[in-house]
Scaffold this motif. Sequence first.
Motif, PDB file in Angstrom:
ATOM      1  N   CYS A 194       1.034  -1.269  -0.011  1.00  0.00           N
ATOM      2  CA  CYS A 194       0.003  -0.047   0.100  1.00  0.00           C
ATOM      3  C   CYS A 194       0.924   1.290  -0.100  1.00  0.00           C
ATOM      4  O   CYS A 194       0.756   2.193  -0.733  1.00  0.00           O
ATOM      5  CB  CYS A 194      -0.875  -0.101   1.207  1.00  0.00           C
ATOM      6  SG  CYS A 194      -2.457  -0.973   1.153  1.00  0.00           S
ATOM      7  N   THR A 239       3.265   1.639  -3.194  1.00  0.00           N
ATOM      8  CA  THR A 239       2.349   2.057  -4.564  1.00  0.00           C
ATOM      9  C   THR A 239       2.332   3.581  -4.305  1.00  0.00           C
ATOM     10  O   THR A 239       1.845   4.489  -5.375  1.00  0.00           O
ATOM     11  CB  THR A 239       1.133   1.500  -4.640  1.00  0.00           C
ATOM     12  OG1 THR A 239       0.047   1.620  -3.464  1.00  0.00           O
ATOM     13  CG2 THR A 239       0.883   0.031  -4.966  1.00  0.00           C
ATOM     14  N   CYS A 240       2.009   4.241  -3.172  1.00  0.00           N
ATOM     15  CA  CYS A 240       1.804   5.793  -3.014  1.00  0.00           C
ATOM     16  C   CYS A 240       3.154   6.351  -3.389  1.00  0.00           C
ATOM     17  O   CYS A 240       3.129   7.563  -4.228  1.00  0.00           O
ATOM     18  CB  CYS A 240       1.356   6.078  -1.481  1.00  0.00           C
ATOM     19  SG  CYS A 240      -0.204   5.619  -1.003  1.00  0.00           S
ATOM     20  N   TRP A 256       1.626   6.804  -7.198  1.00  0.00           N
ATOM     21  CA  TRP A 256       0.851   7.948  -6.899  1.00  0.00           C
ATOM     22  C   TRP A 256       1.544   9.443  -7.319  1.00  0.00           C
ATOM     23  O   TRP A 256       1.351  10.475  -7.670  1.00  0.00           O
ATOM     24  CB  TRP A 256       0.197   8.066  -5.593  1.00  0.00           C
ATOM     25  CG  TRP A 256      -1.102   9.178  -5.569  1.00  0.00           C
ATOM     26  CD1 TRP A 256      -1.584   9.705  -6.486  1.00  0.00           C
ATOM     27  CD2 TRP A 256      -1.585   9.491  -4.264  1.00  0.00           C
ATOM     28  NE1 TRP A 256      -2.679  10.659  -6.063  1.00  0.00           N
ATOM     29  CE2 TRP A 256      -2.449  10.489  -4.808  1.00  0.00           C
ATOM     30  CE3 TRP A 256      -1.523   9.250  -3.065  1.00  0.00           C
ATOM     31  CZ2 TRP A 256      -3.195  11.104  -3.868  1.00  0.00           C
ATOM     32  CZ3 TRP A 256      -2.531   9.811  -2.139  1.00  0.00           C
ATOM     33  CH2 TRP A 256      -3.207  10.746  -2.358  1.00  0.00           C
ATOM     34  N   TYR A 258      -3.759   0.226  -5.547  1.00  0.00           N
ATOM     35  CA  TYR A 258      -3.911   0.618  -4.073  1.00  0.00           C
ATOM     36  C   TYR A 258      -5.249   0.071  -3.360  1.00  0.00           C
ATOM     37  O   TYR A 258      -5.339  -0.549  -2.567  1.00  0.00           O
ATOM     38  CB  TYR A 258      -4.006   2.064  -4.190  1.00  0.00           C
ATOM     39  CG  TYR A 258      -4.106   2.779  -2.500  1.00  0.00           C
ATOM     40  CD1 TYR A 258      -3.075   2.719  -1.755  1.00  0.00           C
ATOM     41  CD2 TYR A 258      -5.351   2.755  -1.804  1.00  0.00           C
ATOM     42  CE1 TYR A 258      -2.992   3.230  -0.496  1.00  0.00           C
ATOM     43  CE2 TYR A 258      -5.483   3.206  -0.544  1.00  0.00           C
ATOM     44  CZ  TYR A 258      -4.024   3.400   0.242  1.00  0.00           C
ATOM     45  OH  TYR A 258      -4.022   3.755   1.569  1.00  0.00           O
ATOM     46  N   GLY A 301      -4.885  -2.329  -0.458  1.00  0.00           N
ATOM     47  CA  GLY A 301      -5.564  -1.649   0.661  1.00  0.00           C
ATOM     48  C   GLY A 301      -6.741  -2.542   1.177  1.00  0.00           C
ATOM     49  O   GLY A 301      -6.930  -2.686   2.521  1.00  0.00           O
TER      50      GLY A 301
END
Length: 423
Positions: A308, A311-312, A316, A332, A336
């Motif tokens: 999670c 990936t941010c 992102w 996500y 998540g």
Amino acid sequence: MSKEATIKEDPSDTEKSINEEYITPPDGGRGWFVVTASFMGMFAIFGYNYSWGVFLNYYKTHVYVGEMSTLSWVGSICVALFFITGPINQLVIEKMGYKYMLATGTVLCTAALILASFATQVWHVLLTQGVMFGLGASFVSLPCIGAPQQWFSERRGLAVGLAFAGSGVGGLVISNISMAAINSIGYRWALRIDGIIVFVLLSFATCFVRPFGDVKKTGGGRKVINWYLFKNPMFTVMFFHGLITTFGYMTPFFLLPSHANALGLDPWVGTNLSAIMSAVNAVARVCTGYMGDKFGRFNSLFLCTFMCGLTCLLIWTNVHNEATLWIFAVLYGFFGGGYVALFPTVQPQIVGLEHISPAVGLLYTTNIFGYMFGTPIASQLINKASPPNYVNGALWAGCTIIVGSLFAGWVRVLKGGWKWVKV
């Protein structure tokens, strides 16, 4: 005492030992009705919460123009209050029982949405859709989280994943119903329709969500607040895992639609992004719950939480077009969903089923602070730049989740050591 239990009760407690057979879950049977009813409860409360973005977008544009600073707190306060009864969860269960807790939640949540449909000031919205619905949901969330854990052992991950999938499916369904209703008959009737849906679903949950036996099986030390749980090192580390991770977890769900608008994408993308994430989230909760049963719940929790955050930080922060935004949303949403489904499944292995009710209450208390302040902090960081820079929000979410995942890894090591084994 259960083999999984690692906590000794206070010597002053009279109920110090519970027969192991007495707390052995049936791993099926009536438990599947409990899972189905818990699915309905999670569908109702989280479905509305995930659809809040639909109402927020309409309010700030057509109803309460210029009130964004107040409106932005409604969703955060609501979801934070979902777990406000956590510290005294066991006391509430003893005094009310699951049936009356859920009945209270049904009345409060339904009334909140119906009353919101008559709101004329932004503070009316804050009190109804924010405070009142959040308080009502607090009487629904913990029974629907705790009950499936009590009825299953070998298939606990699958059972909890199925129950938690209700929140993702609810987010997909209710957000689209709300949008369709707003466009066709207005936002006031959209709220009333949502209220009716919530009433029906929570009434079903009230009838069928039950603990495994009476409260004596899962009551722990029977204190108002069971501080003795912190004598267990794994419980303490798990507490900090939940506390830190939740500061970043909801940020993408709340902010991706506005990020899509900032990128100048088609309005459909911003409207449906959270709904699609919820759908992926629902599928992931079942898949990763099953994965936890097969490969180890502690292993899977660490992996999903870490991914999670990753990936941010990796995706992102590099979103510049619609394609990368969707890639991030899907990845996500999947990991998540794994985090949310696996967080409760490891709890019986940490404290034992005889302590599960107070443990669930205290561990989900961590969500209050993260869900209330995490997204507003991210918003402030984003709006420090002109134009708003969503990289700042992505860094905030990614860093907090990564740090939280390290605590999940710590618990995994405490439970199974450094060797790769199923744990």
